[in-house]
Scaffold this motif. Structure first.
Motif, PDB file in Angstrom:
ATOM      1  N   HIS A 100     -13.113   5.296 -10.506  1.00  6.93           N
ATOM      2  CA  HIS A 100     -13.875   4.530  -9.532  1.00  6.93           C
ATOM      3  C   HIS A 100     -13.021   3.382  -9.012  1.00  6.93           C
ATOM      4  CE1 HIS A 100     -16.976   1.756  -8.009  1.00  6.93           C
ATOM      5  NE2 HIS A 100     -17.682   2.865  -7.787  1.00  6.93           N
ATOM      6  N   GLU A 101     -13.315   2.957  -7.795  1.00  4.70           N
ATOM      7  CA  GLU A 101     -12.504   1.927  -7.151  1.00  4.70           C
ATOM      8  C   GLU A 101     -12.358   0.683  -8.018  1.00  4.70           C
ATOM      9  OE1 GLU A 101     -13.764  -0.789  -3.732  1.00  4.70           O
ATOM     10  OE2 GLU A 101     -12.576   0.736  -2.689  1.00  4.70           O
ATOM     11  N   SER A 102     -13.445   0.217  -8.617  1.00  9.56           N
ATOM     12  CA  SER A 102     -13.378  -1.008  -9.419  1.00  9.56           C
ATOM     13  C   SER A 102     -12.450  -0.843 -10.615  1.00  9.56           C
ATOM     14  CB  SER A 102     -14.784  -1.404  -9.897  1.00  9.56           C
ATOM     15  OG  SER A 102     -15.356  -0.370 -10.673  1.00  9.56           O
ATOM     16  N   GLU A 103     -12.472   0.349 -11.208  1.00  7.78           N
ATOM     17  CA  GLU A 103     -11.597   0.612 -12.352  1.00  7.78           C
ATOM     18  C   GLU A 103     -10.139   0.661 -11.913  1.00  7.78           C
ATOM     19  OE1 GLU A 103     -10.949   4.019 -15.820  1.00  7.78           O
ATOM     20  OE2 GLU A 103     -12.740   4.053 -14.550  1.00  7.78           O
ATOM     21  N   MET A 104      -9.874   1.274 -10.763  1.00  8.14           N
ATOM     22  CA  MET A 104      -8.500   1.343 -10.265  1.00  8.14           C
ATOM     23  C   MET A 104      -7.974  -0.043  -9.907  1.00  8.14           C
ATOM     24  SD  MET A 104      -8.511   4.816  -7.915  1.00  8.14           S
ATOM     25  CE  MET A 104      -6.733   4.812  -7.750  1.00  8.14           C
ATOM     26  N   LEU A 133      -3.309   6.889   2.874  1.00 10.93           N
ATOM     27  CA  LEU A 133      -1.997   7.515   3.018  1.00 10.93           C
ATOM     28  C   LEU A 133      -1.928   8.814   2.218  1.00 10.93           C
ATOM     29  CD1 LEU A 133       0.433   4.453   2.800  1.00 10.93           C
ATOM     30  CD2 LEU A 133       0.150   5.986   4.754  1.00 10.93           C
ATOM     31  N   LEU A 134      -2.437   8.792   0.992  1.00 10.08           N
ATOM     32  CA  LEU A 134      -2.437  10.003   0.172  1.00 10.08           C
ATOM     33  C   LEU A 134      -3.252  11.109   0.830  1.00 10.08           C
ATOM     34  CD1 LEU A 134      -2.857   8.538  -3.426  1.00 10.08           C
ATOM     35  CD2 LEU A 134      -0.790   9.517  -2.422  1.00 10.08           C
ATOM     36  N   GLU A 135      -4.327  10.729   1.505  1.00  9.98           N
ATOM     37  CA  GLU A 135      -5.150  11.722   2.193  1.00  9.98           C
ATOM     38  C   GLU A 135      -4.385  12.318   3.365  1.00  9.98           C
ATOM     39  OE1 GLU A 135      -9.805  12.155   3.473  1.00  9.98           O
ATOM     40  OE2 GLU A 135      -8.791  10.265   3.961  1.00  9.98           O
ATOM     41  N   VAL A 136      -3.684  11.482   4.119  1.00 11.49           N
ATOM     42  CA  VAL A 136      -2.871  11.965   5.232  1.00 11.49           C
ATOM     43  C   VAL A 136      -1.766  12.893   4.727  1.00 11.49           C
ATOM     44  CG1 VAL A 136      -1.203  11.266   7.005  1.00 11.49           C
ATOM     45  CG2 VAL A 136      -3.337  10.001   6.735  1.00 11.49           C
ATOM     46  N   VAL A 186      -4.128  -4.658  -7.788  1.00 12.91           N
ATOM     47  CA  VAL A 186      -3.848  -4.792  -6.356  1.00 12.91           C
ATOM     48  C   VAL A 186      -5.141  -5.166  -5.652  1.00 12.91           C
ATOM     49  CG1 VAL A 186      -1.949  -3.121  -6.393  1.00 12.91           C
ATOM     50  CG2 VAL A 186      -4.293  -2.322  -5.942  1.00 12.91           C
ATOM     51  N   SER A 187      -5.031  -5.542  -4.390  1.00  8.43           N
ATOM     52  CA  SER A 187      -6.217  -5.888  -3.619  1.00  8.43           C
ATOM     53  C   SER A 187      -6.962  -4.620  -3.202  1.00  8.43           C
ATOM     54  CB  SER A 187      -5.825  -6.686  -2.380  1.00  8.43           C
ATOM     55  OG  SER A 187      -5.139  -5.857  -1.460  1.00  8.43           O
ATOM     56  N   ARG A 188      -8.235  -4.804  -2.863  1.00 11.16           N
ATOM     57  CA  ARG A 188      -9.035  -3.672  -2.408  1.00 11.16           C
ATOM     58  C   ARG A 188      -8.443  -3.061  -1.138  1.00 11.16           C
ATOM     59  NH1 ARG A 188     -13.383  -5.696  -3.175  1.00 11.16           N
ATOM     60  NH2 ARG A 188     -14.253  -4.411  -4.847  1.00 11.16           N
ATOM     61  N   ALA A 189      -7.962  -3.915  -0.230  1.00 12.59           N
ATOM     62  CA  ALA A 189      -7.378  -3.421   1.029  1.00 12.59           C
ATOM     63  C   ALA A 189      -6.134  -2.581   0.757  1.00 12.59           C
ATOM     64  CB  ALA A 189      -7.034  -4.594   1.949  1.00 12.59           C
ATOM     65  N   THR A 190      -5.295  -3.037  -0.190  1.00 14.42           N
ATOM     66  CA  THR A 190      -4.076  -2.286  -0.531  1.00 14.42           C
ATOM     67  C   THR A 190      -4.424  -0.932  -1.125  1.00 14.42           C
ATOM     68  OG1 THR A 190      -2.747  -4.271  -0.886  1.00 14.42           O
ATOM     69  CG2 THR A 190      -2.032  -2.275  -2.017  1.00 14.42           C
ATOM     70  N   LEU A 191      -5.400  -0.903  -2.042  1.00 16.96           N
ATOM     71  CA  LEU A 191      -5.797   0.356  -2.671  1.00 16.96           C
ATOM     72  C   LEU A 191      -6.361   1.325  -1.646  1.00 16.96           C
ATOM     73  CD1 LEU A 191      -6.334   2.154  -5.111  1.00 16.96           C
ATOM     74  CD2 LEU A 191      -8.504   0.936  -5.438  1.00 16.96           C
ATOM     75  N   SER A 206       0.828  -1.207   0.000  1.00 16.67           N
ATOM     76  CA  SER A 206       0.000   0.000   0.000  1.00 16.67           C
ATOM     77  C   SER A 206       0.862   1.257   0.000  1.00 16.67           C
ATOM     78  CB  SER A 206      -0.928   0.000   1.218  1.00 16.67           C
ATOM     79  OG  SER A 206      -0.178  -0.097   2.413  1.00 16.67           O
ATOM     80  N   GLU A 207       1.963   1.223   0.754  1.00 14.72           N
ATOM     81  CA  GLU A 207       2.849   2.387   0.791  1.00 14.72           C
ATOM     82  C   GLU A 207       3.558   2.568  -0.544  1.00 14.72           C
ATOM     83  OE1 GLU A 207       6.637   4.096   3.419  1.00 14.72           O
ATOM     84  OE2 GLU A 207       5.469   2.372   4.130  1.00 14.72           O
ATOM     85  N   ARG A 208       3.960   1.459  -1.152  1.00 11.66           N
ATOM     86  CA  ARG A 208       4.608   1.531  -2.460  1.00 11.66           C
ATOM     87  C   ARG A 208       3.648   2.108  -3.503  1.00 11.66           C
ATOM     88  NH1 ARG A 208       6.731  -3.036  -2.080  1.00 11.66           N
ATOM     89  NH2 ARG A 208       5.101  -4.278  -3.080  1.00 11.66           N
ATOM     90  N   LEU A 209       2.396   1.675  -3.458  1.00 10.79           N
ATOM     91  CA  LEU A 209       1.395   2.196  -4.390  1.00 10.79           C
ATOM     92  C   LEU A 209       1.148   3.679  -4.128  1.00 10.79           C
ATOM     93  CD1 LEU A 209      -0.760   1.903  -6.568  1.00 10.79           C
ATOM     94  CD2 LEU A 209      -2.332   1.046  -4.809  1.00 10.79           C
ATOM     95  N   ALA A 210       1.061   4.060  -2.853  1.00 16.21           N
ATOM     96  CA  ALA A 210       0.828   5.461  -2.511  1.00 16.21           C
ATOM     97  C   ALA A 210       1.959   6.340  -3.037  1.00 16.21           C
ATOM     98  CB  ALA A 210       0.685   5.614  -1.002  1.00 16.21           C
ATOM     99  N   ARG A 211       3.193   5.858  -2.923  1.00 14.33           N
ATOM    100  CA  ARG A 211       4.332   6.632  -3.423  1.00 14.33           C
ATOM    101  C   ARG A 211       4.268   6.781  -4.941  1.00 14.33           C
ATOM    102  NH1 ARG A 211       9.461   4.032  -0.046  1.00 14.33           N
ATOM    103  NH2 ARG A 211       8.807   4.684   2.050  1.00 14.33           N
TER     104      ARG A 211
END
Length: 249
Positions: free
Chosen positions: A41-45, A62-65, A51-56, A17-22
């Motif tokens: 939309h989430e399904s498209e991403m 993280l991006l929001e923070v 990646v898994s829904r939890a990772t996304l 998740s952190e790698r994706l956020a970066r």
């Protein structure tokens, strides 16, 4: 013989998740995803990123923070891209100073090192428009001796403007982060009219030196101005210098 645990040397593994956020943050910073754009939309991403829904979802949190997206709920909601301002960095760093139980003395030490440097740079780079802005801040201060909130707001304006004129964005943002307790007023220090007039005279002298392009003189006068303020607090309210910083009201 003591057996060394090799995992003590193992570097922290970066979570997916952190790698994706970066990766998403890099796309935002480099302009590949524009400010104000709504992410798919989430399904498209999920389909695009594999990646898994939890990772996304954790990556988006993280991006929001980090202040890079705003996540709105409800119809038409979802993550929207934004760019954080330098003022937000100042607020976050200021809050970190408080959490570290740092004192006005600690901040004063930092300012005595940083602000004369910025005054030196400003003397080499300042524009006539910036000189005019600094002089305007002094004029407002002169009319605000009986209005402490306005007086110290203009004091902050002055120090921020000098830092900005130095045209070093990193140092300028750090100066902005600590300027809210720069004068001690937000820590409960009381100033009489004579001390306020001394501040105005010090600001005026610094502006004159900046306008003359006297880098060393501007740096020396800024250091003297800050040191006088610190010695005033040490003489009149020494406990304030040693007390943990407070978040300003």
């Amino acid at each position: 013989m003591t057996r060394v645990q090799m995992n003590a040397f193992r570097q922290r593994m970066v979570k997916a998740s952190e790698r994706l956020a970066r990766q998403l943050a890099t796309s935002i910073v480099e302009g590949e995803i524009e400010e104000g754009a709504r992410l798919p939309h989430e399904s498209e991403m999920l389909n695009q990123l594999k990646v898994s829904r939890a990772t996304l979802r954790e990556a988006l949190r993280l991006l929001e923070v980090w202040g890079l997206v705003v996540i709105r709920t409800g119809p038409g909601g979802g993550p929207t891209v934004r760019r954080p301002s330098s003022g937000e960095l100042a607020e976050h760093l200021g809050l970190m100073l408080q959490f570290q139980q740092l004192t006005l003395q600690d901040v004063s030490d930092a300012r005595l090192a940083l602000e004369p440097m910025m005054a030196r740079l400003a003397a080499e780079r300042i524009t006539p428009e910036e000189i005019a802005d600094l002089r305007d801040s002094v004029e407002v201060m002169k009319r605000s001796y009986d209005d402490p909130a306005q007086f110290w707001a203009q004091n902050q304006r002055f120090h921020s403007a000098v830092a900005e004129a130095g045209d070093s964005r990193v140092i300028s943002m750090i100066v902005d982060a600590v300027k809210f307790i720069a004068d001690g007023a937000s820590s409960g220090v009381h100033y009489e009219r004579a001390e306020l007039e001394d501040v105005v005279r010090a600001h005026t002298k610094i502006i004159d030196l900046l306008e003359a392009g006297d880098a060393e003189g501007a740096a020396s006068s800024m250091h003297r101005h800050l040191d006088v303020g610190r010695r005033f607090i040490a003489r009149n309210q020494p406990a304030t210098l040693r007390s943990p910083l407070r978040w300003p009201d």
